[in-house]
Design a protein around this motif. Structure first.
Motif, mmCIF file in Angstrom:
data_model
loop_
_atom_site.group_PDB
_atom_site.id
_atom_site.type_symbol
_atom_site.label_atom_id
_atom_site.label_comp_id
_atom_site.label_asym_id
_atom_site.label_seq_id
_atom_site.Cartn_x
_atom_site.Cartn_y
_atom_site.Cartn_z
ATOM 1 N N TRP A 234 0.833 -1.206 0.000
ATOM 2 C CA TRP A 234 0.000 0.000 0.000
ATOM 3 C C TRP A 234 0.866 1.254 0.000
ATOM 4 C CZ3 TRP A 234 -4.681 -0.393 -1.539
ATOM 5 C CH2 TRP A 234 -5.454 -1.515 -1.244
ATOM 6 N N LYS A 235 1.925 1.236 0.812
ATOM 7 C CA LYS A 235 2.822 2.386 0.876
ATOM 8 C C LYS A 235 3.503 2.617 -0.468
ATOM 9 C CE LYS A 235 3.944 2.238 5.774
ATOM 10 N NZ LYS A 235 5.047 2.126 6.731
ATOM 11 N N ALA A 236 3.879 1.548 -1.147
ATOM 12 C CA ALA A 236 4.509 1.672 -2.464
ATOM 13 C C ALA A 236 3.535 2.294 -3.466
ATOM 14 C CB ALA A 236 4.996 0.312 -2.951
ATOM 15 N N LEU B 296 -7.322 6.445 -2.794
ATOM 16 C CA LEU B 296 -7.366 5.087 -2.254
ATOM 17 C C LEU B 296 -8.808 4.600 -2.086
ATOM 18 C CD1 LEU B 296 -4.540 5.203 0.447
ATOM 19 C CD2 LEU B 296 -4.535 3.861 -1.666
ATOM 20 N N LYS B 297 -9.676 5.490 -1.674
ATOM 21 C CA LYS B 297 -11.079 5.131 -1.501
ATOM 22 C C LYS B 297 -11.733 4.826 -2.849
ATOM 23 C CE LYS B 297 -13.385 7.876 1.269
ATOM 24 N NZ LYS B 297 -13.812 9.117 1.955
ATOM 25 N N ALA B 298 -11.515 5.691 -3.836
ATOM 26 C CA ALA B 298 -12.172 5.546 -5.136
ATOM 27 C C ALA B 298 -11.586 4.411 -5.972
ATOM 28 C CB ALA B 298 -12.072 6.866 -5.909
ATOM 29 N N GLU B 299 -10.281 4.312 -6.000
ATOM 30 C CA GLU B 299 -9.626 3.346 -6.884
ATOM 31 C C GLU B 299 -9.410 1.975 -6.263
ATOM 32 O OE1 GLU B 299 -8.857 3.812 -10.161
ATOM 33 O OE2 GLU B 299 -9.897 5.729 -9.938
ATOM 34 N N ALA C 92 4.144 5.835 -5.359
ATOM 35 C CA ALA C 92 4.197 5.831 -6.822
ATOM 36 C C ALA C 92 3.159 6.759 -7.452
ATOM 37 C CB ALA C 92 3.997 4.405 -7.341
ATOM 38 N N SER C 93 2.177 7.166 -6.671
ATOM 39 C CA SER C 93 1.128 8.047 -7.184
ATOM 40 C C SER C 93 1.689 9.431 -7.498
ATOM 41 C CB SER C 93 0.012 8.177 -6.142
ATOM 42 O OG SER C 93 -0.911 9.163 -6.533
ATOM 43 N N ASP C 94 1.109 10.058 -8.486
ATOM 44 C CA ASP C 94 1.472 11.437 -8.812
ATOM 45 C C ASP C 94 0.873 12.424 -7.810
ATOM 46 O OD1 ASP C 94 2.912 10.668 -11.050
ATOM 47 O OD2 ASP C 94 1.179 10.831 -12.376
ATOM 48 N N LEU D 121 -3.090 4.932 6.280
ATOM 49 C CA LEU D 121 -1.998 4.610 5.360
ATOM 50 C C LEU D 121 -1.306 5.867 4.854
ATOM 51 C CD1 LEU D 121 -3.639 1.744 3.298
ATOM 52 C CD2 LEU D 121 -1.543 1.572 4.646
ATOM 53 N N VAL D 122 -2.089 6.851 4.451
ATOM 54 C CA VAL D 122 -1.513 8.090 3.922
ATOM 55 C C VAL D 122 -0.758 8.835 5.011
ATOM 56 C CG1 VAL D 122 -2.063 10.358 2.933
ATOM 57 C CG2 VAL D 122 -3.183 8.305 2.050
ATOM 58 N N ALA D 123 -1.342 8.965 6.183
ATOM 59 C CA ALA D 123 -0.685 9.685 7.275
ATOM 60 C C ALA D 123 0.654 9.044 7.625
ATOM 61 C CB ALA D 123 -1.594 9.721 8.506
ATOM 62 N N HIS D 124 0.675 7.727 7.740
ATOM 63 C CA HIS D 124 1.908 7.026 8.104
ATOM 64 C C HIS D 124 2.962 7.145 7.004
ATOM 65 C CE1 HIS D 124 4.475 3.713 9.498
ATOM 66 N NE2 HIS D 124 3.953 3.988 10.686
ATOM 67 N N THR D 125 2.539 6.994 5.756
ATOM 68 C CA THR D 125 3.476 7.063 4.629
ATOM 69 C C THR D 125 4.060 8.462 4.490
ATOM 70 O OG1 THR D 125 2.227 5.329 3.500
ATOM 71 C CG2 THR D 125 3.740 6.640 2.148
#
Length: 70
Positions: free
Chosen positions: A27-29, A46-49, A33-35, A60-64
């Motif tokens: 998930w972190k990768a 992450l919710k939509a895709e 890798a996202s723009d 996940l986003v906060a930790h990354t």
């Protein structure tokens, strides 16, 4: 022997792996890798895709992003 209680975003990790079937590092990768770079843009992506719930995506986003800031 002392057992540490995981707090903060990482406390969601076991349930994220169980529910969505991917390891946290994967998930972190994906996030890295996202723009996209803004927190809520990544959460919404992450919710939509990937079908994550808001709390799991947010954790996940906060930790990354925190790791990237050092």
């Amino acid at each position: 022997m002392t057992t540490r209680t995981v707090k903060g975003p990482a406390s969601y990790f076991p349930s994220i792996e169980q529910r969505y079937g991917r390891p946290i590092e994967e998930w972190k990768a994906l996030i890295r890798a996202s723009d996209l770079r803004r927190h809520m843009e990544l959460v919404n992506w992450l919710k939509a895709e990937h079908g994550l719930g808001h709390g799991h995506a947010n954790a996940l986003v906060a930790h990354t992003l925190a790791e990237e800031r050092g």
